[in-house]
Scaffold this motif. Structure first.
Motif, PDB file in Angstrom:
ATOM      1  N   ILE A 211     -97.060   4.029   5.709  1.00 12.32           N
ATOM      2  CA  ILE A 211     -96.072   4.348   4.669  1.00 12.32           C
ATOM      3  C   ILE A 211     -96.781   4.781   3.390  1.00 12.32           C
ATOM      4  N   ALA A 212     -97.837   4.060   3.028  1.00  9.58           N
ATOM      5  CA  ALA A 212     -98.583   4.417   1.815  1.00  9.58           C
ATOM      6  C   ALA A 212     -99.204   5.799   1.953  1.00  9.58           C
ATOM      7  N   PHE A 213     -99.757   6.111   3.136  1.00 10.94           N
ATOM      8  CA  PHE A 213    -100.360   7.435   3.337  1.00 10.94           C
ATOM      9  C   PHE A 213     -99.327   8.542   3.224  1.00 10.94           C
ATOM     10  N   LEU A 214     -98.207   8.411   3.933  1.00 11.51           N
ATOM     11  CA  LEU A 214     -97.205   9.477   3.953  1.00 11.51           C
ATOM     12  C   LEU A 214     -96.614   9.713   2.566  1.00 11.51           C
ATOM     13  N   ARG A 215     -96.346   8.651   1.831  1.00  9.27           N
ATOM     14  CA  ARG A 215     -95.787   8.825   0.492  1.00  9.27           C
ATOM     15  C   ARG A 215     -96.798   9.460  -0.462  1.00  9.27           C
ATOM     16  N   ALA A 216     -98.070   9.126  -0.292  1.00  9.42           N
ATOM     17  CA  ALA A 216     -99.096   9.749  -1.136  1.00  9.42           C
ATOM     18  C   ALA A 216     -99.312  11.210  -0.734  1.00  9.42           C
ATOM     19  N   PHE A 217     -99.342  11.493   0.573  1.00  5.14           N
ATOM     20  CA  PHE A 217     -99.612  12.859   1.044  1.00  5.14           C
ATOM     21  C   PHE A 217     -98.517  13.819   0.604  1.00  5.14           C
ATOM     22  N   PHE A 218     -97.261  13.420   0.765  1.00 10.56           N
ATOM     23  CA  PHE A 218     -96.147  14.289   0.377  1.00 10.56           C
ATOM     24  C   PHE A 218     -95.755  14.116  -1.088  1.00 10.56           C
ATOM     25  N   ASP A 219     -96.460  13.236  -1.796  1.00 11.90           N
ATOM     26  CA  ASP A 219     -96.228  13.004  -3.228  1.00 11.90           C
ATOM     27  C   ASP A 219     -94.771  12.625  -3.492  1.00 11.90           C
ATOM     28  N   LYS A 220     -94.265  11.706  -2.666  1.00 13.83           N
ATOM     29  CA  LYS A 220     -92.894  11.237  -2.814  1.00 13.83           C
ATOM     30  C   LYS A 220     -92.910   9.712  -2.703  1.00 13.83           C
ATOM     31  N   PRO A 221     -92.926   9.011  -3.831  1.00 14.64           N
ATOM     32  CA  PRO A 221     -93.028   7.548  -3.806  1.00 14.64           C
ATOM     33  C   PRO A 221     -91.892   6.853  -3.072  1.00 14.64           C
ATOM     34  N   ASP A 222     -90.737   7.503  -2.949  1.00 15.75           N
ATOM     35  CA  ASP A 222     -89.602   6.878  -2.281  1.00 15.75           C
ATOM     36  C   ASP A 222     -89.305   7.542  -0.936  1.00 15.75           C
ATOM     37  N   LEU A 223     -90.281   8.190  -0.323  1.00 12.76           N
ATOM     38  CA  LEU A 223     -90.077   8.886   0.953  1.00 12.76           C
ATOM     39  C   LEU A 223     -89.589   7.904   2.022  1.00 12.76           C
ATOM     40  N   PRO A 224     -88.449   8.177   2.658  1.00 15.56           N
ATOM     41  CA  PRO A 224     -87.992   7.303   3.745  1.00 15.56           C
ATOM     42  C   PRO A 224     -88.921   7.429   4.960  1.00 15.56           C
ATOM     43  N   VAL A 225     -89.312   6.301   5.536  1.00 16.02           N
ATOM     44  CA  VAL A 225     -90.186   6.280   6.711  1.00 16.02           C
ATOM     45  C   VAL A 225     -89.568   5.355   7.743  1.00 16.02           C
ATOM     46  N   ARG A 226     -89.511   5.843   8.993  1.00 20.51           N
ATOM     47  CA  ARG A 226     -88.893   5.069  10.068  1.00 20.51           C
ATOM     48  C   ARG A 226     -89.867   4.935  11.235  1.00 20.51           C
ATOM     49  N   PHE A 227     -89.884   3.765  11.881  1.00 18.95           N
ATOM     50  CA  PHE A 227     -90.736   3.502  13.037  1.00 18.95           C
ATOM     51  C   PHE A 227     -89.849   3.313  14.265  1.00 18.95           C
ATOM     52  N   ARG A 228     -90.139   4.100  15.326  1.00 18.23           N
ATOM     53  CA  ARG A 228     -89.373   4.024  16.574  1.00 18.23           C
ATOM     54  C   ARG A 228     -90.287   3.604  17.721  1.00 18.23           C
ATOM     55  N   ALA A 229     -89.774   2.781  18.616  1.00 17.15           N
ATOM     56  CA  ALA A 229     -90.553   2.345  19.777  1.00 17.15           C
ATOM     57  C   ALA A 229     -90.880   3.537  20.671  1.00 17.15           C
ATOM     58  N   SER A 230     -92.117   3.576  21.182  1.00 16.26           N
ATOM     59  CA  SER A 230     -92.557   4.663  22.040  1.00 16.26           C
ATOM     60  C   SER A 230     -93.582   4.099  23.023  1.00 16.26           C
ATOM     61  N   TYR A 231     -94.328   5.000  23.677  1.00 13.66           N
ATOM     62  CA  TYR A 231     -95.349   4.548  24.629  1.00 13.66           C
ATOM     63  C   TYR A 231     -96.581   5.442  24.554  1.00 13.66           C
ATOM     64  N   PHE A 232     -97.745   4.817  24.425  1.00 16.38           N
ATOM     65  CA  PHE A 232     -99.038   5.472  24.582  1.00 16.38           C
ATOM     66  C   PHE A 232     -99.911   4.524  25.397  1.00 16.38           C
ATOM     67  N   PRO A 233    -100.760   5.050  26.278  1.00 16.13           N
ATOM     68  CA  PRO A 233    -101.575   4.161  27.116  1.00 16.13           C
ATOM     69  C   PRO A 233    -102.545   3.294  26.315  1.00 16.13           C
ATOM     70  N   PHE A 234    -102.949   3.752  25.141  1.00 19.16           N
ATOM     71  CA  PHE A 234    -104.009   3.061  24.403  1.00 19.16           C
ATOM     72  C   PHE A 234    -103.498   2.155  23.300  1.00 19.16           C
ATOM     73  N   THR A 235    -102.172   2.028  23.134  1.00 26.92           N
ATOM     74  CA  THR A 235    -101.615   1.102  22.134  1.00 26.92           C
ATOM     75  C   THR A 235    -100.462   0.313  22.753  1.00 26.92           C
ATOM     76  N   GLU A 236    -100.276  -0.907  22.267  1.00 25.56           N
ATOM     77  CA  GLU A 236     -99.181  -1.760  22.732  1.00 25.56           C
ATOM     78  C   GLU A 236     -98.919  -2.849  21.690  1.00 25.56           C
ATOM     79  N   PRO A 237     -97.763  -2.853  21.012  1.00 22.44           N
ATOM     80  CA  PRO A 237     -96.673  -1.874  21.146  1.00 22.44           C
ATOM     81  C   PRO A 237     -97.043  -0.528  20.519  1.00 22.44           C
ATOM     82  N   SER A 238     -96.343   0.514  20.969  1.00 27.08           N
ATOM     83  CA  SER A 238     -96.547   1.871  20.454  1.00 27.08           C
ATOM     84  C   SER A 238     -95.296   2.319  19.707  1.00 27.08           C
ATOM     85  N   MET A 239     -95.474   3.277  18.820  1.00 23.85           N
ATOM     86  CA  MET A 239     -94.321   3.748  18.047  1.00 23.85           C
ATOM     87  C   MET A 239     -94.536   5.169  17.550  1.00 23.85           C
TER      88      MET A 239
END
Length: 332
Positions: A211-239
């Motif tokens: 969240i800190a990276f995305l808000r800094a990169f897009f220069d939007k301190p109140d940028l909405p950020v959402r995390f959704r469940a997903s699947y990758f072989p190398f992470t658990e849980p993934s999102m």
């Protein structure tokens, strides 16, 4: 005969003069002779210096005449070199993550299948390992597996885990390769992946970091950020990680729509074990994002293919000065 006799006479006179000059001189004669020679020397030195000064003056005058510039003429415009948007975005990522304590790791573009797939818990039957998705290279020897052009920079994370004891915190930006090509895909593109390994790392650390990276990169301190469940072989849980945007206007942070921008998750314990790291002691999270995708979103670039067409007009429009702040689309 007369000519020969005259020549002989001159030689005799020269010999006599040489004999006179070679004979010992009395002290008074030596003093007078030395004074005369000093006067001759001084006169010659003065003449040489005067002539040298005159020659140098003439050369300078000729040079000034040749290099004369009409200051009333308009100055010729010189095209300055510009940073490619990909270069600029990677620099921004390094700067933002560097502020969070991340180092930068690098690795080879040609990877073994173990580093690129197996160590990351990717099974043999996974679609990413087919020739439809991955570029395979000739075997170095008959009994060796085929190396690949890396499909992700996750192999750099594996190499970092193998060569460095935790805790660690690095990002791995770089080129990657996949067999795909259209307006939103390129056979060669860039990724920035990151990994954090330490004791007592939780999902909360992952969410805060991204969240800190995305808000800094897009220069939007109140940028909405959402995390959704997903699947990758190398992470658990993934999102999957989404940001707020407007489908109608394309504006980041505005509207009721969501746009996926990166994948992440907690590092799979098998990945840690494959690298000799005890998953009972160490935990961590990993993430990965496409550099071109974030660049297109931030700077309004509509087509991925234009990044690699080497069009100077495009680069002058979207490029960045290495010395001043440049807003893409405003010209240079």
């Amino acid at each position: 005969m007369g000519g020969a006799q005259g020549q002989d006479a001159r030689q005799v006179r020269l010999a006599d003069a040489a004999a006179q000059s070679a004979r010992p001189l009395a002290p008074d004669e030596r003093r007078l002779r030395g004074a005369a020679l000093n006067q001759v020397r001084d006169a010659l030195n003065a003449a040489f210096a005067q002539r040298k000064k005159a020659i140098e003056s003439d050369l300078l005058a000729a040079q000034l005449e040749a290099e004369r510039v009409d200051v009333t003429m308009p100055v010729a415009r010189r095209e300055d070199g510009l940073l490619h948007p990909i270069h600029q975005t990677i620099d921004e990522m390094i700067d933002i993550f560097g502020g969070m304590g991340f180092g930068v790791a690098e690795g080879p573009d040609i990877e073994s299948q173990w580093h690129n797939f197996s160590a990351l818990n990717t099974p043999e039957h996974h679609p990413a390992r087919t020739e439809h998705d991955t570029f395979y290279l000739p075997r170095p020897r008959a009994d060796a597996p085929e190396p690949v052009l890396r499909t992700q920079t996750s192999g750099v994370q594996i190499r970092t885990l193998l060569s460095n004891a935790p805790p660690l915190r690095v990002i791995a930006p770089g080129r990657t390769y996949r067999a795909d090509h259209d307006a939103t895909h390129s056979p060669m593109f860039h990724q920035c992946e990151g990994i954090v390994i330490d004791r007592d790392i939780t999902l909360a650390h992952l969410k805060f970091c991204l969240i800190a990276f995305l808000r800094a990169f897009f220069d939007k301190p109140d940028l909405p950020v959402r995390f959704r469940a997903s699947y990758f072989p190398f992470t658990e849980p993934s999102m999957e990680v989404d940001i707020g945007w407007s489908r109608k206007t394309g504006n980041i942070g505005a509207g009721e729509d969501w746009l996926e921008v990166l994948g992440a998750g907690m590092v799979q314990p098998r990945v840690l074990a494959n690298c000799g790291v005890d998953p009972e002691v160490w935990q961590g999270f990993a993430f990965g994002m496409g550099v071109e995708r974030l660049t297109m979103l931030k700077y309004g670039i509509p087509d991925l293919r234009s990044f690699y067409e080497s069009d100077l007009r495009w680069l002058r429009h979207y490029g960045f000065s290495a010395f001043e702040t440049h807003i893409p689309g405003k010209g240079v």
